[in-house]
Motif scaffolding. Structure first.
Motif, mmCIF file in Angstrom:
data_model
loop_
_atom_site.group_PDB
_atom_site.id
_atom_site.type_symbol
_atom_site.label_atom_id
_atom_site.label_comp_id
_atom_site.label_asym_id
_atom_site.label_seq_id
_atom_site.Cartn_x
_atom_site.Cartn_y
_atom_site.Cartn_z
ATOM 1 N N TYR A 1 -0.088 2.991 -2.525
ATOM 2 C CA TYR A 1 0.464 2.884 -1.177
ATOM 3 C C TYR A 1 -0.468 3.540 -0.168
ATOM 4 O O TYR A 1 -0.896 4.662 -0.363
ATOM 5 N N THR A 2 -0.740 2.829 0.905
ATOM 6 C CA THR A 2 -1.584 3.379 1.958
ATOM 7 C C THR A 2 -0.806 3.662 3.231
ATOM 8 O O THR A 2 -1.343 4.263 4.142
ATOM 9 N N GLU A 3 0.445 3.226 3.271
ATOM 10 C CA GLU A 3 1.286 3.443 4.445
ATOM 11 C C GLU A 3 2.742 3.508 4.012
ATOM 12 O O GLU A 3 3.084 3.071 2.917
ATOM 13 N N ASP B 1 7.154 -5.077 -4.059
ATOM 14 C CA ASP B 1 6.278 -6.237 -3.870
ATOM 15 C C ASP B 1 4.811 -5.848 -3.991
ATOM 16 O O ASP B 1 4.014 -6.550 -4.623
ATOM 17 N N THR B 2 4.447 -4.711 -3.395
ATOM 18 C CA THR B 2 3.064 -4.234 -3.442
ATOM 19 C C THR B 2 2.649 -3.907 -4.871
ATOM 20 O O THR B 2 1.558 -4.279 -5.315
ATOM 21 N N VAL B 3 3.515 -3.217 -5.599
ATOM 22 C CA VAL B 3 3.192 -2.847 -6.972
ATOM 23 C C VAL B 3 3.050 -4.095 -7.838
ATOM 24 O O VAL B 3 2.127 -4.184 -8.657
ATOM 25 N N LYS B 4 3.928 -5.074 -7.648
ATOM 26 C CA LYS B 4 3.830 -6.308 -8.435
ATOM 27 C C LYS B 4 2.505 -7.016 -8.149
ATOM 28 O O LYS B 4 1.838 -7.497 -9.062
ATOM 29 N N GLU B 5 2.112 -7.044 -6.886
ATOM 30 C CA GLU B 5 0.847 -7.683 -6.514
ATOM 31 C C GLU B 5 -0.343 -6.950 -7.127
ATOM 32 O O GLU B 5 -1.251 -7.564 -7.690
#
Length: 86
Positions: free
Chosen positions: A55-57, A66-70
């Protein structure tokens, strides 16, 4: 009118009960996805590659999921390419 109040009360009670359960499920899914990411990141880093942080933000839980899945898909691609190059 009494039936409407009873129905409304039942719907509100049901939604109050199911909302925390849904929140727990998405939190559990996030924890499992983060654990998979960390496992793959450790394996890739042991091969000498640099892995970015998750995570950057600031994000909501669903955005994090969603970010982790990507990022998990990206790491799977890297692992697959490392296995085929050996």
């Amino acid at each position: 009118m009494k039936k409407l109040i009873a129905i409304t009360s039942a719907v509100l009670a049901t939604s109050a009960i199911t909302s925390p359960a849904f929140a727990d499920n998405i939190s559990d899914d996030l924890r499992m996805a983060e654990a998979r990411y960390e496992s793959m990141a450790t394996e890739i880093e042991s091969e000498g590659y640099q892995v970015d942080s998750l995570y950057t933000e600031p994000m909501t839980t669903s955005q994090k999921l969603d970010t982790v899945k990507e990022k998990n898909m990206e790491l799977k691609g890297v692992l697959n390419s490392l296995e085929t190059s050996q």
